[in-house]
Design a protein around this motif. Structure first.
Motif, PDB file in Angstrom:
ATOM      1  N   UNK A   1     -28.192  -4.475 -21.709  1.00 42.07           N
ATOM      2  CA  UNK A   1     -27.217  -3.819 -22.485  1.00 42.07           C
ATOM      3  C   UNK A   1     -26.257  -2.647 -21.875  1.00 42.07           C
ATOM      4  N   UNK A   2     -25.056  -2.565 -22.274  1.00 41.45           N
ATOM      5  CA  UNK A   2     -24.307  -1.705 -21.568  1.00 41.45           C
ATOM      6  C   UNK A   2     -24.077  -0.303 -22.207  1.00 41.45           C
ATOM      7  N   UNK A   3     -24.689  -0.080 -23.283  1.00 41.48           N
ATOM      8  CA  UNK A   3     -24.645   1.058 -24.098  1.00 41.48           C
ATOM      9  C   UNK A   3     -25.429   2.290 -23.369  1.00 41.48           C
TER      10      UNK A   3
ATOM     11  N   UNK B   1     -20.320   2.324 -18.016  1.00 43.26           N
ATOM     12  CA  UNK B   1     -21.247   1.446 -17.765  1.00 43.26           C
ATOM     13  C   UNK B   1     -20.728   0.677 -16.509  1.00 43.26           C
ATOM     14  N   UNK B   2     -21.591   0.477 -15.602  1.00 42.19           N
ATOM     15  CA  UNK B   2     -21.097  -0.196 -14.264  1.00 42.19           C
ATOM     16  C   UNK B   2     -21.870  -1.688 -14.237  1.00 42.19           C
TER      17      UNK B   2
ATOM     18  N   UNK C   1     -31.133 -11.627 -15.064  1.00 39.09           N
ATOM     19  CA  UNK C   1     -29.923 -11.703 -15.744  1.00 39.09           C
ATOM     20  C   UNK C   1     -29.174 -10.057 -15.153  1.00 39.09           C
ATOM     21  N   UNK C   2     -28.122 -10.303 -14.908  1.00 43.82           N
ATOM     22  CA  UNK C   2     -27.228  -9.466 -14.760  1.00 43.82           C
ATOM     23  C   UNK C   2     -26.090  -9.231 -15.283  1.00 43.82           C
ATOM     24  N   UNK C   3     -25.190  -7.989 -15.617  1.00 39.74           N
ATOM     25  CA  UNK C   3     -23.906  -7.908 -16.395  1.00 39.74           C
ATOM     26  C   UNK C   3     -23.353  -6.655 -15.742  1.00 39.74           C
ATOM     27  N   UNK C   4     -21.794  -7.056 -15.735  1.00 40.88           N
ATOM     28  CA  UNK C   4     -21.055  -6.197 -14.781  1.00 40.88           C
ATOM     29  C   UNK C   4     -19.844  -5.851 -15.875  1.00 40.88           C
TER      30      UNK C   4
END
Length: 125
Positions: free
Chosen positions: A106-108, A47-48, A57-60
């Motif tokens: 989600x990072x999955x 995941x990037x 919403x952002x996730x890193x």
């Protein structure tokens, strides 16, 4: 059925910048959580970054925080990954993914139903 096409990958020197694009067609892009993943030779896909349907919403992943920025333009059915201060360890094939159903970021990888073919990013030292 969402179809995804990445572009923008190329050879770049360490410390340089690059912007990846992902064009979506079909389906309801504007309602879908989107993400970027990457896979280096001999390694598992990782995941990037991910972004909600609104972009709010952002996730890193930790290794790219402060260097990469994910964004989207729902009017153009595109998402982007702006990458700066690139490092040799960023070398990988980068894949765009659409979650399809589900509203949470989600990072999955298994949570994403649609994938592009990938674009190669190579960072030379």
């Amino acid at each position: 059925q969402v179809r995804l096409q990445e572009s923008g990958g190329e050879l770049v020197q360490a410390g340089g910048s690059l912007k990846l694009s992902c064009a979506a067609s079909g389906g309801t892009f504007g309602n879908s959580v989107m993400a970027w993943f990457r896979q280096a030779p001999g390694k598992e896909r990782e995941f990037v970054a991910t972004i909600s349907w609104s972009g709010a919403i952002t996730r890193y992943t930790d290794s790219v925080k402060g260097r990469f920025t994910i964004s989207r333009d729902n009017a153009k059915n595109k998402i982007y990954l702006q990458m700066s201060n690139l490092k040799p360890e960023d070398t990988a094939a980068y894949y765009c993914a659409a979650r399809g159903t589900g509203v949470s970021v989600t990072s999955y990888a298994n949570d994403y139903a649609f994938w592009g073919q990938g674009t190669q990013v190579t960072v030379s030292s």
